[in-house]
Scaffold this active site. Structure first.
Site, PDB file in Angstrom:
ATOM      1  N   CYS A  55       0.852  -1.183   0.000  1.00  0.00           N
ATOM      2  CA  CYS A  55       0.000   0.000   0.000  1.00  0.00           C
ATOM      3  C   CYS A  55       0.889   1.234   0.000  1.00  0.00           C
ATOM      4  O   CYS A  55       1.514   1.551   1.016  1.00  0.00           O
ATOM      5  CB  CYS A  55      -0.923   0.004   1.212  1.00  0.00           C
ATOM      6  SG  CYS A  55      -1.975   1.460   1.229  1.00  0.00           S
ATOM      7  N   GLY A  56       0.942   1.918  -1.138  1.00  0.00           N
ATOM      8  CA  GLY A  56       1.830   3.065  -1.259  1.00  0.00           C
ATOM      9  C   GLY A  56       1.405   4.254  -0.430  1.00  0.00           C
ATOM     10  O   GLY A  56       2.243   4.931   0.178  1.00  0.00           O
TER      11      GLY A  56
END
Length: 354
Positions: free
Chosen positions: A104-105
Site C-alpha cells: 500500500c503506497g
C-alpha cells in the site's frame, strides 16, 4: 474539578480485550489508521507468516479497526509488527474491507512520517533534511525518504518500490456488460488490471463514482475468472488486488494523468494509489512510453490529489524485466483515538453496509 474528571474518565472497556490505540492519517484523502498499542501479538517467523496468522486468528482486530461503527467500508488500517529482515526498521500488515493487502503506497508515505515522529527509527543527524525509513511490507522491503527538520517530519515523503513489472499486456478479457476489452496487468507490490475508462464507455474525470466502481468491479471479476495471476517468487502475492481505470493518457507528458482505483470489495481509493502508480509507471516503461527518471504526475479522479512517480532503475523479478519506481506524495495527521469494546455490545466486531 468535575470538568477535569469528565475529561480524564475513560469509556468502559471489556477487560478481556485491550483497547486499541490508533493514530489516524490520510495521504491524498485516502485514510490510514495505524495501531500503535493494544494489538495482541501476531505470531509467525516471517512477515508473510504473520499475515496468514492475522487472517486466521486475529481477523476480529481488522474488523474492529476498519468496519463500522468505528470505521467505514473504505477505511484502511496498518498493524505494526517486528520484521525478520535485518535492514528493516519495522514491519507492517495492511488491512482493508476484504482482508489483507501485499502493498500500500499511500500507507508507506504516511508510515514514513509516523515512524520518524514516533521514534521508530534512529533520529537523523543534526541538520539532516531527510530521514530514511526501511519498511518491510508483505511484498518486500520498501525504503521511504522523509523530509524533516529538527528531527521531525515536515513535508512530502517518497519511497522506492519493490521491483515492478508487467505480467500481461493487451490481454483480451470478456467483461460482462462491456464485451471484449484489451487489458494490461501489472505489479507494483500488488497486481492491478489497467484499462482506459473510455473502453468501458466512461470518462474517468466526469463519470459518477458508482458507475466507475461498477465497471471496475466487472473488470476485476472478469480478469479473475479468465486469467491466472502468478507471482514469480511467492504464492502469497499471486492475486489480483483490483482494477485501475485511467484517462488513457499513457504517453509521457508534463500534464497529470488521471485514474481511479477500485480494490478489495469495491473499496475506492481516494488517492492516486501508490502501488497503482508504481505498476502504471512499470507498464508505461514496458511499452516504451517512458524513460528512466522521467517524472509523471498522477491525479485521483476522486479527490484531485496528486502523486508523482518515475522509474529510477531497471531490475528483475524472477524472469520478468522490472523497474524500481519512486513515488512521492504528502501525508497528514488527522487524529488519535482509543478504540474500545464494551462488554455486551452485539456489534462489537463491526459491520459493513453496502
Amino acid at each position: 474539578m468535575e470538568a477535569a474528571l469528565a475529561v480524564t474518565r475513560l469509556p468502559p472497556n471489556d477487560p478481556r480485550t485491550p483497547a486499541l490505540s490508533v493514530v489516524d492519517m490520510h495521504t491524498g484523502g485516502e485514510p490510514l489508521r495505524i495501531v500503535h498499542a493494544g494489538c495482541p501479538e501476531v505470531a509467525g517467523p516471517t512477515l508473510l507468516a504473520k499475515r496468514r496468522y492475522m487472517r486466521q486468528h486475529l481477523d476480529y482486530i481488522r474488523r474492529r479497526l476498519v468496519f463500522e461503527p468505528r470505521g467505514h467500508r473504505d477505511m484502511y488500517g496498518a498493524i505494526l509488527v517486528p520484521s525478520e529482515l535485518p535492514d528493516a526498521h519495522l514491519g507492517v500488515l495492511f488491512l482493508h474491507n476484504e482482508g489483507y493487502s501485499s502493498m500500500c503506497g499511500h500507507a508507506v508515505l504516511a508510515l514514513g512520517r509516523f515512524a520518524l515522529d514516533f521514534g521508530l527509527v534512529p533520529a537523523p543527524p543534526k541538520g539532516a533534511r531527510e530521514a530514511q525509513v526501511n519498511i518491510h511490507c508483505p511484498c518486500g522491503l520498501v525504503t521511504a525518504f522523509v523530509e524533516c527538520e529538527g528531527g521531525r517530519s515536515c513535508g512530502p515523503v517518497r519511497f522506492h518500490s519493490v521491483p515492478a513489472f508487467v505480467l500481461a499486456s493487451d490481454l483480451t478479457v470478456d467483461v460482462p456488460g462491456h464485451g471484449k476489452v484489451l487489458v494490461d496487468i501489472a505489479y507494483g507490490g500488488a497486481f492491478y488490471a489497467f484499462v482506459s475508462a473510455e473502453k468501458l464507455g466512461l470518462d474517468v474525470c466526469s463519470a459518477k463514482t458508482r458507475d466507475l466502481v461498477d465497471a471496475a468491479s466487472a473488470l476485476t471479476g472478469a480478469v479473475k475468472a479468465q486469467f491466472k495471476i502468478n507471482h514469480p517468487e511467492s504464492e502469497d502475492l499471486g492475486f489480483l488486488y483490483g482494477s485501475i481505470l485511467t484517462d488513457g493518457k499513457d504517453a509521457y507528458s508534463e500534464e497529470a494523468t488521471t485514474n481511479i482505483c477500485v480494490f478489495a470489495d469495491e473499496q475506492v481509493d481516494r488517492s492516486p494509489t501508490g502501488s497503482g502508480v508504481t505498476a502504471r509507471i512499470a507498464l508505461q516503461y514496458h511499452k516504451g512510453l517512458l524513460q528512466l527518471n522521467q517524472t509523471r504526475a498522477f491525479k485521483s479522479s476522486a479527490t484531485g490529489s496528486v502523486f508523482t512517480g518515475c522509474a529510477v532503475r531497471e531490475a528483475k523479478c524472477g524472469d520478468f524485466k522490472a523497474v524500481i519506481v519512486e513515488v512521492a506524495g504528502q501525508a497528514h495527521y488527522t487524529g488519535t483515538a482509543n478504540l474500545t469494546v464494551e462488554d455486551g455490545d452485539p456489534l462489537r466486531d463491526g459491520f459493513l453496509l453496502k
